[in-house]
Design a protein around this motif. Sequence first.
Motif, PDB file in Angstrom:
ATOM      1  N   ARG A 167      -0.937 101.058  21.819  1.00 31.36           N
ATOM      2  CA  ARG A 167      -2.407 101.895  21.670  1.00 31.36           C
ATOM      3  C   ARG A 167      -1.940 102.586  20.570  1.00 31.36           C
ATOM      4  N   ASP A 168      -0.934 103.283  20.138  1.00 28.98           N
ATOM      5  CA  ASP A 168      -0.666 103.755  19.328  1.00 28.98           C
ATOM      6  C   ASP A 168      -0.757 103.466  18.132  1.00 28.98           C
ATOM      7  N   GLY A 169      -1.022 101.962  17.436  1.00 31.33           N
ATOM      8  CA  GLY A 169      -1.165 101.545  16.646  1.00 31.33           C
ATOM      9  C   GLY A 169      -0.245 100.952  15.862  1.00 31.33           C
ATOM     10  N   THR A 170       1.218 101.104  16.404  1.00 27.05           N
ATOM     11  CA  THR A 170       2.387 100.029  16.272  1.00 27.05           C
ATOM     12  C   THR A 170       2.039  98.628  16.668  1.00 27.05           C
ATOM     13  N   ILE A 171       2.121  97.890  15.686  1.00 28.79           N
ATOM     14  CA  ILE A 171       2.580  96.147  15.422  1.00 28.79           C
ATOM     15  C   ILE A 171       3.400  95.730  15.621  1.00 28.79           C
ATOM     16  N   ALA A 172       4.048  94.815  16.352  1.00 29.00           N
ATOM     17  CA  ALA A 172       5.899  93.576  16.418  1.00 29.00           C
ATOM     18  C   ALA A 172       5.122  93.013  17.124  1.00 29.00           C
ATOM     19  N   ARG A 173       6.488  91.898  16.060  1.00 26.78           N
ATOM     20  CA  ARG A 173       6.593  90.606  16.599  1.00 26.78           C
ATOM     21  C   ARG A 173       7.475  89.772  17.083  1.00 26.78           C
ATOM     22  N   TYR A 174       7.626  89.068  18.395  1.00 26.64           N
ATOM     23  CA  TYR A 174       8.535  88.161  18.811  1.00 26.64           C
ATOM     24  C   TYR A 174       8.955  86.953  18.576  1.00 26.64           C
ATOM     25  N   ARG A 175       9.833  87.232  17.411  1.00 24.86           N
ATOM     26  CA  ARG A 175      10.508  85.512  16.701  1.00 24.86           C
ATOM     27  C   ARG A 175      11.338  85.370  16.772  1.00 24.86           C
ATOM     28  N   ASN A 176      11.973  84.098  16.997  1.00 27.89           N
ATOM     29  CA  ASN A 176      13.604  84.102  17.229  1.00 27.89           C
ATOM     30  C   ASN A 176      14.229  84.729  17.808  1.00 27.89           C
ATOM     31  N   GLY A 177      14.024  84.766  19.162  1.00 27.79           N
ATOM     32  CA  GLY A 177      14.381  85.701  20.623  1.00 27.79           C
ATOM     33  C   GLY A 177      14.653  86.767  19.996  1.00 27.79           C
ATOM     34  N   ARG A 178      14.013  87.860  18.578  1.00 26.29           N
ATOM     35  CA  ARG A 178      14.033  89.203  18.568  1.00 26.29           C
ATOM     36  C   ARG A 178      12.808  89.769  17.922  1.00 26.29           C
ATOM     37  N   PHE A 179      12.929  91.018  18.288  1.00 27.09           N
ATOM     38  CA  PHE A 179      11.602  91.974  17.619  1.00 27.09           C
ATOM     39  C   PHE A 179      11.965  92.065  16.420  1.00 27.09           C
ATOM     40  N   ARG A 180      10.665  92.802  15.750  1.00 19.54           N
ATOM     41  CA  ARG A 180      10.802  93.283  14.833  1.00 19.54           C
ATOM     42  C   ARG A 180       9.390  94.603  14.595  1.00 19.54           C
ATOM     43  N   VAL A 181       9.473  95.497  13.996  1.00 19.70           N
ATOM     44  CA  VAL A 181       8.372  96.292  13.910  1.00 19.70           C
ATOM     45  C   VAL A 181       7.458  96.582  12.607  1.00 19.70           C
ATOM     46  N   LEU A 182       6.382  95.664  12.317  1.00 22.94           N
ATOM     47  CA  LEU A 182       6.357  95.858  11.208  1.00 22.94           C
ATOM     48  C   LEU A 182       5.023  97.006  10.792  1.00 22.94           C
ATOM     49  N   SER A 183       4.237  97.904  11.260  1.00 25.50           N
ATOM     50  CA  SER A 183       3.831  98.819  10.755  1.00 25.50           C
ATOM     51  C   SER A 183       4.089  99.571  10.042  1.00 25.50           C
ATOM     52  N   GLY A 184       3.469 100.068   9.080  1.00 25.05           N
ATOM     53  CA  GLY A 184       4.167 100.883   7.413  1.00 25.05           C
ATOM     54  C   GLY A 184       4.891  99.780   6.673  1.00 25.05           C
ATOM     55  N   HIS A 185       4.858  98.652   7.015  1.00 32.05           N
ATOM     56  CA  HIS A 185       5.822  98.052   6.182  1.00 32.05           C
ATOM     57  C   HIS A 185       5.218  97.064   5.040  1.00 32.05           C
ATOM     58  N   ASP A 186       5.589  96.545   4.114  1.00 31.12           N
ATOM     59  CA  ASP A 186       4.886  95.130   3.928  1.00 31.12           C
ATOM     60  C   ASP A 186       3.244  95.517   3.711  1.00 31.12           C
ATOM     61  N   GLY A 187       2.532  95.992   3.710  1.00 33.02           N
ATOM     62  CA  GLY A 187       0.784  96.237   4.184  1.00 33.02           C
ATOM     63  C   GLY A 187       0.317  96.391   4.939  1.00 33.02           C
ATOM     64  N   PHE A 188       1.484  95.942   6.909  1.00 36.56           N
ATOM     65  CA  PHE A 188       0.984  96.505   7.708  1.00 36.56           C
ATOM     66  C   PHE A 188       0.474  98.319   7.996  1.00 36.56           C
ATOM     67  N   PRO A 189      -0.725  98.060   8.429  1.00 37.43           N
ATOM     68  CA  PRO A 189      -0.501  99.698   8.640  1.00 37.43           C
ATOM     69  C   PRO A 189      -0.609  99.915  10.561  1.00 37.43           C
ATOM     70  N   PHE A 190       0.048 101.348  10.472  1.00 33.95           N
ATOM     71  CA  PHE A 190      -0.224 101.781  12.072  1.00 33.95           C
ATOM     72  C   PHE A 190      -1.601 101.688  12.294  1.00 33.95           C
ATOM     73  N   ALA A 191      -2.501 101.015  13.212  1.00 34.90           N
ATOM     74  CA  ALA A 191      -3.269 101.240  13.389  1.00 34.90           C
ATOM     75  C   ALA A 191      -3.735 100.236  14.979  1.00 34.90           C
ATOM     76  N   PRO A 192      -3.827 101.138  15.947  1.00 36.08           N
ATOM     77  CA  PRO A 192      -4.655 100.076  17.173  1.00 36.08           C
ATOM     78  C   PRO A 192      -5.229  98.560  16.846  1.00 36.08           C
TER      79      PRO A 192
END
Length: 314
Positions: A235-260
């Motif tokens: 809800r605070d705008g963080t976007i993350a991905r779960y891939r191959n057993g690991r999480f990665r926060v994407l918001s703020g990197h490589d064009g991903f915005p912080f946005a709900p």
Amino acid sequence: RIVAGTEDGIAVIDGSRVTAWGGREGLVDARISAIEEDRDGGYWLATPGRGVMRVSLTGDLLFHERDGLGSIVSDVFTRRNGEICVVSAGWRLSRPEGRGFATVRPRLPPDFADDAWRVFHGVLEDHEGSFWVASRRGIARFSPVGRLEELARAGPAARYTTRDGLASDDVSHLFEDPRGDVWIGTFNPAREPLTRWSRATGRFERFGAADGLPALGSPFRFASDAAGNVWISYRDGTIARYRNGRFRVLSGHDGFPFAPVGGFASDSRGRLWITTFGKGLVRVEAPDADRPSATLYGAAVGIRAFHLGPVVAD
């Protein structure tokens, strides 16, 4: 073709052409809370105040309480048997029947009273036919059913709360990933806020700072991409991905915005589309890449509003 909900109706992106639909184009309610495409190519648009519309992009039909629905429509989805299911106030579930809807209310515990229902309380039918119902008092899980009417006769097979491992009893969205595990979102922030029910073990798992995710937060939306990776929005705008057993926060990197996030959808080319509140429409060309990048769409391509809700791709 991408169909995305906006605060002014829907935006249809077909190749390089963008068309906006709102009140001026015939929609009876411009606020869209969910979109689902049916087998005939029509789009079902759920609204928070005027029922559910079926739109063929050449005209629309409006269904509301007199057609058998609850007073507020929160979601619409396709069941595993291909039937459209509409979720409305008080955990009511409806299927099209004749010129209206056949509606049932699952046999929920007494403290799941109608006045405890809120528009974000999710309902999930998993791949085995079990229905999961979210509330501010935990989750009720029903044994597999064929017809919706069966939910009104038998009570839940299980009920889950924080005592079973949930991050919070105030549960919002529910999502089943391609492996059959169920991801659980919370409305209020909680510690180790992300919860997953493992189908293999029947147990709940919690994730937080030790896993590379926010220690305190409110996971709210989920989706899987074409490769089976799970995407999580807070809800605070963080976007993350779960891939191959690991999480990665994407918001703020490589064009991903912080946005709900209002919604996710994959298209036939494997791209992932993300609607956001306040930033516009996001396209992820290669969602399975080690470092995926994002492209942002907004007013420059004809989307009239930046407060975007659900999205579907065909």
